[in-house]
Design an enzyme around this catalytic site. Structure first.
Site, short mmCIF file in Angstrom:
data_model
loop_
_atom_site.label_atom_id
_atom_site.label_comp_id
_atom_site.label_asym_id
_atom_site.label_seq_id
_atom_site.Cartn_x
_atom_site.Cartn_y
_atom_site.Cartn_z
N ALA A 1 1.40 68.53 69.05
CA ALA A 1 0.39 69.56 68.81
C ALA A 1 0.39 69.95 67.35
O ALA A 1 1.44 70.01 66.70
CB ALA A 1 0.67 70.79 69.67
N ASP A 2 -0.80 70.22 66.83
CA ASP A 2 -0.92 70.77 65.49
C ASP A 2 -1.10 72.28 65.52
O ASP A 2 -0.75 72.96 64.57
CB ASP A 2 -2.09 70.11 64.77
CG ASP A 2 -1.75 68.69 64.33
OD1 ASP A 2 -1.39 68.51 63.16
OD2 ASP A 2 -1.80 67.78 65.17
N ARG A 3 -1.66 72.79 66.60
CA ARG A 3 -1.76 74.24 66.78
C ARG A 3 -1.95 74.53 68.26
O ARG A 3 -2.75 73.89 68.93
CB ARG A 3 -2.90 74.81 65.95
CG ARG A 3 -3.01 76.33 66.02
CD ARG A 3 -4.06 76.88 65.05
NE ARG A 3 -3.69 76.66 63.66
CZ ARG A 3 -4.12 77.41 62.65
NH1 ARG A 3 -4.92 78.42 62.87
NH2 ARG A 3 -3.76 77.14 61.41
#
Length: 387
Positions: A257-259
């Site tokens: 995940a990036d965010r």
């Protein structure tokens, strides 16, 4: 001031980030998997360039490289920030951190690191030397913490998957690259896979996507799995649904995940959303692996996540190395760009998409494995992290 320190940045066989104070070297991921070449990052400008051009990538790694690139600059023999008054030194560092924040817009880890580093330098008000020393120590602590967090993610995620699996052998699928190349070491989603492989060889096989258009899976995940000697097969992004139907022993799709928003909506590499839909339809677990620094509790949902759009040229053409230069061992690699689409065609190239929480089985962090309350479509990560 004494600033001698050596840190190993990886618990795996790969070491994408090398920091031995005051020198930072990173593995140039644009040359992978055909050449393992390290480049010197001696300033925040070098760090910004490496992040923007994707010589380094992966949300945790971006934050670490940004932080350490400025540390390398501050410790450089030609730099005099330590000789400034404390206020001036802190202001200089804050301005360079603001500049580093412009390198990639989506990954929350970078902004979380910048916020914490700004607080550190503002609290070190005695002298410029103290400000620099406090900043460098904090950046180094982030490197060490990321490795430890990833190892916890790997262990907890492996235990969760094994606890839900039928039989001793299992197969999983992953997307993009989330291993030692995308973090300070070990990895998030690929860290779980690495931990599964180490647990009495219970992991029978890994499938991984090519991850178009930048091919992080075909280039980088393939490289890591080969180095770690984990049995694996590359599949086209568009083949996953057919693969899940044909092989019911694939029990989980594990992604990074990036965010992550407070409700569990997750921004990750483009193509993740459609994998979650496929997992839901075929009755497989869809697991997000991320450090808590990737969770943005200020965001109610994924609707507020800014999605980076990259050049359409990455879709209209493909870039790589000529087969002849790869096969000819010892020769210089020859990079080539091959136009695929006809001239005049436009392309849409979002780097990320957002997977709704209702499609996600669990979010694995270094602090625990979080699942939705019975009957709920969303997570309550604020409550989960408060417990």
């Amino acid at each position: 001031m004494s600033l001698s320190l050596s840190l190993s940045s990886s618990a795996s066989k790969l070491q994408a980030i090398r920091w031995v104070r005051p020198r930072l070297d990173i593995l140039d991921q644009l040359l992978l998997p055909h050449a393992s070449t390290y480049i010197d990052i001696s300033s925040s400008a070098d760090g910004h360039r490496a992040i923007a051009t994707m010589q380094t990538r992966g949300a945790p790694a971006i934050a670490i490289v940004a932080a350490l690139s400025l540390a390398a600059e501050l410790l450089g023999s030609s730099h005099q920030v330590a000789q400034l008054e404390a206020e001036s030194a802190a202001t200089f560092i804050e301005q360079r951190l603001d500049y580093l924040a412009t390198s990639r817009p989506t990954a929350v880890n970078l902004f979380d690191a910048i916020r914490k580093l700004k607080a550190v330098v503002r609290n070190a008000v005695t002298s410029g030397e103290d400000v620099v020393g406090a900043y460098v120590s904090a950046a180094e602590a982030m490197l060490a913490a990321d490795v430890a967090d990833n190892q916890n993610i790997g262990r907890l995620g492996a235990e969760f998957i094994l606890g839900r699996s039928l039989g001793n052998q299992l197969k999983v699928l992953t997307h993009c690259n989330t291993g030692a190349l995308a973090t300070a070491g070990h990895g998030t989603a690929l860290g779980i896979i690495r931990s599964l492989h180490a647990s009495d060889k219970s992991l029978e096989h890994v499938y991984f996507t090519e991850t178009r258009p930048y091919n992080q899976g075909a280039r980088l995940t393939a490289y890591e799995l080969l180095v770690e000697e984990i049995p694996a097969t590359l599949v086209c992004d568009s083949a996953v649904s057919a693969l899940l139907r044909s092989d019911p022993s694939i029990r989980a799709i594990v992604v990074g995940a990036d965010r992550v928003a407070r409700n569990g909506d997750t921004a990750n590499k483009i193509g993740t959303y459609q994998l979650a839909i496929a997992a839901k339809f075929h009755g497989r677990d869809f697991i997000v692996a991320a450090p808590t620094t990737s969770i943005d509790l200020d965001l109610d949902s994924g609707a507020g996540i800014v999605i980076e759009e990259r050049s359409q040229d990455e879709v209209l053409a493909t870039e790589g190395f000529s087969a002849e230069s790869v096969v000819a061992m010892g020769s210089e690699l020859k990079r080539a760009v091959v136009r695929v689409a006809p001239v005049g065609v436009a392309a849409w190239n979002p780097s990320f998409d957002v997977t709704p929480a209702e499609l996600i089985t669990a979010v694995v962090t270094e602090k625990g494995v979080f699942v939705k309350a019975e009957g709920a479509n969303e997570f309550d990560l604020l409550k989960s992290l408060s417990n």
